[in-house]
Design a protein around this motif. Structure first.
Motif, PDB file in Angstrom:
ATOM      1  N   THR A  22      10.802 -23.574 101.156  1.00  0.00           N
ATOM      2  CA  THR A  22       9.794 -23.986 100.174  1.00  0.00           C
ATOM      3  C   THR A  22       8.888 -22.849  99.731  1.00  0.00           C
ATOM      4  N   GLY A  23       9.020 -21.684 100.335  1.00  0.00           N
ATOM      5  CA  GLY A  23       8.139 -20.569 100.016  1.00  0.00           C
ATOM      6  C   GLY A  23       8.462 -19.900  98.700  1.00  0.00           C
ATOM      7  N   GLN A  24       7.637 -18.929  98.335  1.00  0.00           N
ATOM      8  CA  GLN A  24       7.793 -18.201  97.072  1.00  0.00           C
ATOM      9  C   GLN A  24       9.086 -17.403  97.029  1.00  0.00           C
ATOM     10  N   TYR A  25       9.548 -16.930  98.192  1.00  0.00           N
ATOM     11  CA  TYR A  25      10.711 -16.037  98.253  1.00  0.00           C
ATOM     12  C   TYR A  25      11.879 -16.767  98.908  1.00  0.00           C
ATOM     13  N   LYS A  26      12.788 -17.300  98.107  1.00  0.00           N
ATOM     14  CA  LYS A  26      13.899 -18.064  98.654  1.00  0.00           C
ATOM     15  C   LYS A  26      14.661 -17.228  99.684  1.00  0.00           C
ATOM     16  N   ALA A  27      14.914 -17.837 100.829  1.00  0.00           N
ATOM     17  CA  ALA A  27      15.422 -17.089 101.978  1.00  0.00           C
ATOM     18  C   ALA A  27      16.920 -17.262 102.167  1.00  0.00           C
ATOM     19  N   VAL A  28      17.482 -16.388 102.991  1.00  0.00           N
ATOM     20  CA  VAL A  28      18.880 -16.456 103.375  1.00  0.00           C
ATOM     21  C   VAL A  28      18.975 -16.210 104.880  1.00  0.00           C
ATOM     22  N   MET A  29      19.917 -16.880 105.521  1.00  0.00           N
ATOM     23  CA  MET A  29      20.241 -16.635 106.933  1.00  0.00           C
ATOM     24  C   MET A  29      21.536 -15.844 106.960  1.00  0.00           C
ATOM     25  N   GLN A  30      21.561 -14.728 107.691  1.00  0.00           N
ATOM     26  CA  GLN A  30      22.744 -13.867 107.603  1.00  0.00           C
ATOM     27  C   GLN A  30      22.978 -13.048 108.866  1.00  0.00           C
ATOM     28  N   GLU A  31      24.212 -12.569 108.971  1.00  0.00           N
ATOM     29  CA  GLU A  31      24.581 -11.594 109.997  1.00  0.00           C
ATOM     30  C   GLU A  31      24.445 -10.202 109.405  1.00  0.00           C
ATOM     31  N   GLU A  32      23.996  -9.268 110.198  1.00  0.00           N
ATOM     32  CA  GLU A  32      23.902  -7.874 109.776  1.00  0.00           C
ATOM     33  C   GLU A  32      24.881  -7.040 110.592  1.00  0.00           C
ATOM     34  N   PRO A  33      25.771  -6.293 109.942  1.00  0.00           N
ATOM     35  CA  PRO A  33      26.771  -5.518 110.687  1.00  0.00           C
ATOM     36  C   PRO A  33      26.161  -4.475 111.602  1.00  0.00           C
ATOM     37  N   SER A  34      24.960  -4.025 111.288  1.00  0.00           N
ATOM     38  CA  SER A  34      24.319  -2.997 112.117  1.00  0.00           C
ATOM     39  C   SER A  34      23.526  -3.588 113.286  1.00  0.00           C
ATOM     40  N   LEU A  35      23.533  -4.926 113.405  1.00  0.00           N
ATOM     41  CA  LEU A  35      22.784  -5.568 114.486  1.00  0.00           C
ATOM     42  C   LEU A  35      23.602  -6.722 115.071  1.00  0.00           C
ATOM     43  N   PRO A  36      24.602  -6.401 115.891  1.00  0.00           N
ATOM     44  CA  PRO A  36      25.443  -7.455 116.473  1.00  0.00           C
ATOM     45  C   PRO A  36      24.630  -8.408 117.352  1.00  0.00           C
ATOM     46  N   MET A  37      25.099  -9.646 117.424  1.00  0.00           N
ATOM     47  CA  MET A  37      24.518 -10.651 118.316  1.00  0.00           C
ATOM     48  C   MET A  37      23.053 -10.950 117.975  1.00  0.00           C
ATOM     49  N   HIS A  38      22.748 -10.930 116.687  1.00  0.00           N
ATOM     50  CA  HIS A  38      21.440 -11.333 116.185  1.00  0.00           C
ATOM     51  C   HIS A  38      21.631 -12.039 114.847  1.00  0.00           C
ATOM     52  N   THR A  39      20.629 -12.805 114.451  1.00  0.00           N
ATOM     53  CA  THR A  39      20.634 -13.484 113.156  1.00  0.00           C
ATOM     54  C   THR A  39      19.381 -13.082 112.393  1.00  0.00           C
ATOM     55  N   VAL A  40      19.560 -12.702 111.132  1.00  0.00           N
ATOM     56  CA  VAL A  40      18.448 -12.254 110.297  1.00  0.00           C
ATOM     57  C   VAL A  40      18.158 -13.305 109.233  1.00  0.00           C
ATOM     58  N   PHE A  41      16.873 -13.630 109.067  1.00  0.00           N
ATOM     59  CA  PHE A  41      16.388 -14.485 107.995  1.00  0.00           C
ATOM     60  C   PHE A  41      15.451 -13.639 107.141  1.00  0.00           C
TER      61      PHE A  41
ATOM     62  N   ILE B 104      12.553  -1.243 112.725  1.00  0.00           N
ATOM     63  CA  ILE B 104      11.911   0.056 112.530  1.00  0.00           C
ATOM     64  C   ILE B 104      12.920   1.073 111.999  1.00  0.00           C
ATOM     65  N   ALA B 105      14.130   1.063 112.554  1.00  0.00           N
ATOM     66  CA  ALA B 105      15.170   1.983 112.087  1.00  0.00           C
ATOM     67  C   ALA B 105      15.583   1.671 110.658  1.00  0.00           C
ATOM     68  N   GLN B 106      15.693   0.391 110.325  1.00  0.00           N
ATOM     69  CA  GLN B 106      16.074   0.005 108.962  1.00  0.00           C
ATOM     70  C   GLN B 106      15.026   0.451 107.946  1.00  0.00           C
ATOM     71  N   ASN B 107      13.785   0.343 108.307  1.00  0.00           N
ATOM     72  CA  ASN B 107      12.717   0.747 107.390  1.00  0.00           C
ATOM     73  C   ASN B 107      12.759   2.238 107.094  1.00  0.00           C
ATOM     74  N   ALA B 108      13.264   3.023 108.035  1.00  0.00           N
ATOM     75  CA  ALA B 108      13.304   4.484 107.875  1.00  0.00           C
ATOM     76  C   ALA B 108      14.630   4.987 107.306  1.00  0.00           C
ATOM     77  N   ASP B 109      15.609   4.109 107.170  1.00  0.00           N
ATOM     78  CA  ASP B 109      16.951   4.502 106.735  1.00  0.00           C
ATOM     79  C   ASP B 109      17.076   4.379 105.215  1.00  0.00           C
ATOM     80  N   LYS B 110      17.262   5.475 104.534  1.00  0.00           N
ATOM     81  CA  LYS B 110      17.355   5.468 103.078  1.00  0.00           C
ATOM     82  C   LYS B 110      18.553   4.681 102.557  1.00  0.00           C
ATOM     83  N   ASN B 111      19.537   4.475 103.409  1.00  0.00           N
ATOM     84  CA  ASN B 111      20.716   3.726 103.005  1.00  0.00           C
ATOM     85  C   ASN B 111      20.613   2.229 103.296  1.00  0.00           C
ATOM     86  N   SER B 112      19.492   1.819 103.857  1.00  0.00           N
ATOM     87  CA  SER B 112      19.299   0.416 104.220  1.00  0.00           C
ATOM     88  C   SER B 112      18.643  -0.363 103.087  1.00  0.00           C
ATOM     89  N   PRO B 113      19.034  -1.621 102.884  1.00  0.00           N
ATOM     90  CA  PRO B 113      18.356  -2.449 101.878  1.00  0.00           C
ATOM     91  C   PRO B 113      16.908  -2.748 102.244  1.00  0.00           C
TER      92      PRO B 113
END
Length: 335
Positions: A65-84, A162-171
């Motif tokens: 219901t928030g302003q930014y429609k969300a997605v639940m996803q797997e990230e290849p760089s972070l196995p065994m975790h779920t990102v929203f 923290i690593a994703q925030n510093a990685d120029k190739n990261s979304p």
């Protein structure tokens, strides 16, 4: 009603199905009223394919219901975790960052299948939520026999953002608010959060339906078991959200709260027992309150703060809720 709800919630969900439309309307209205800072310039965009790299993803409840429609996803760089996260990360930049929530699951499950509606809703208000464990999938129900999660996975979540925030190739490059990382968890996940509470990268802690054991002999095998002295290592504001006296964690959680005197602490109870409202549409009341706390603590939203500050605070006036503040909370500028 949902593929990933356990037997513990069936009674609650049978009742909820008859109240579905009324409950959904009430939750949406409450979130809009209490988190005004998150919903300025609210968009009506339809859910879309996320503009991020993911091995698999799901759109849950039309993105929340928030302003930014969300997605639940797997990230290849972070196995065994779920990102929203918000589907469109292009809306975030160095001037408009995503605060972070790292989440631990109940019963030490290695999947957020019990909490994904709640976590998705939080993410839709402009948060990067990283939950321990495999992403819930409709076609592949969670296997209860898989290995349990650990406290270390929550630390992996912090390292990753923290690593994703510093990685120029990261979304996520230059889009993450690394100064506002909140550790949170339910039941066993709350114990994992307390196990990690001394991490200096944390700006806050949220404990749901949990608390350090007064009597460790009744704990489930595999749970982290810090002593009560661990509470002294907390250096940031802490929120305890419990399910009232019907909650099996009530005594442990309130005992924690009453022992915490060196940092601001706020405790609130909603009489739904240990299961909380995570499986209700958009996470129910727990999502309303959690989002308001995060909006206040990580974004400085004065409207959201009204739920917790003042005498009486806004939350204490919401039907069913009871609240308590420790002395430091009352004395500090948090109140």
């Amino acid at each position: 009603m949902y593929n990933f709800v356990t037997e513990n919630y069936k009674t609650l969900l049978i009742i909820n199905i008859f109240m579905k439309h009324i409950a959904l309307f009430a939750v949406v209205a409450a979130i809009a009223a209490t988190t005004a800072c998150s919903t300025k310039n609210k968009t009506t965009d339809e859910p879309q394919k996320p503009k991020v790299t993911a091995t698999d993803f799901r759109i849950v409840e039309e993105g929340g219901t928030g302003q930014y429609k969300a997605v639940m996803q797997e990230e290849p760089s972070l196995p065994m975790h779920t990102v929203f996260c918000p589907q469109d990360l292009e809306k975030f930049n160095a001037e408009k960052l995503l605060p972070v929530v790292v989440w631990g699951n109940g019963a030490c499950y290695n999947s957020p299948f019990e909490h994904y509606l709640f976590l998705n809703e939080v993410a839709s208000h402009g948060y990067l939520v990283v939950a321990t464990g495999y992403m819930p999938k409709e076609e592949e129900p969670y296997n209860f026999d898989t290995i349990r999660s650990t406290s270390a996975q929550q630390i992996e979540s912090i390292d990753w953002v923290i690593a994703q925030n510093a990685d120029k190739n990261s979304p996520y490059y230059n889009k993450v608010d690394t100064k506002h990382i909140v550790a949170a968890g339910m039941s066993c996940g709350g114990l994992q959060t307390l196990d990690n509470s001394a991490d200096p990268r944390l700006s806050g802690i949220m404990i749901f339906n949990s608390g350090l054991f007064i009597d460790s002999s009744i704990a489930m095998p595999g749970m982290p078991m810090p002593k009560k002295e661990k509470l002294n290592e907390i250096k940031v504001p802490v929120l305890y959200m419990l399910g009232g006296k019907e909650d099996i964690a009530y005594e442990n959680g309130m005992d924690d709260f009453h022992r915490i005197k060196h940092v601001p602490a706020f405790a609130c109870n909603y009489p739904v027992g240990h299961g909380g409202t995570y499986a209700q549409p958009h996470g129910g009341e727990f999502a309303v309150v959690a989002t308001a706390w995060l909006d206040w603590q990580t974004k400085g939203c004065k409207k959201a703060a009204e739920m917790f500050v003042g005498e009486p605070c806004g939350l204490s006036q919401r039907e069913g809720w009871t609240t308590e503040k420790n002395e430091l909370f009352q004395q500090s500028n948090m109140n």
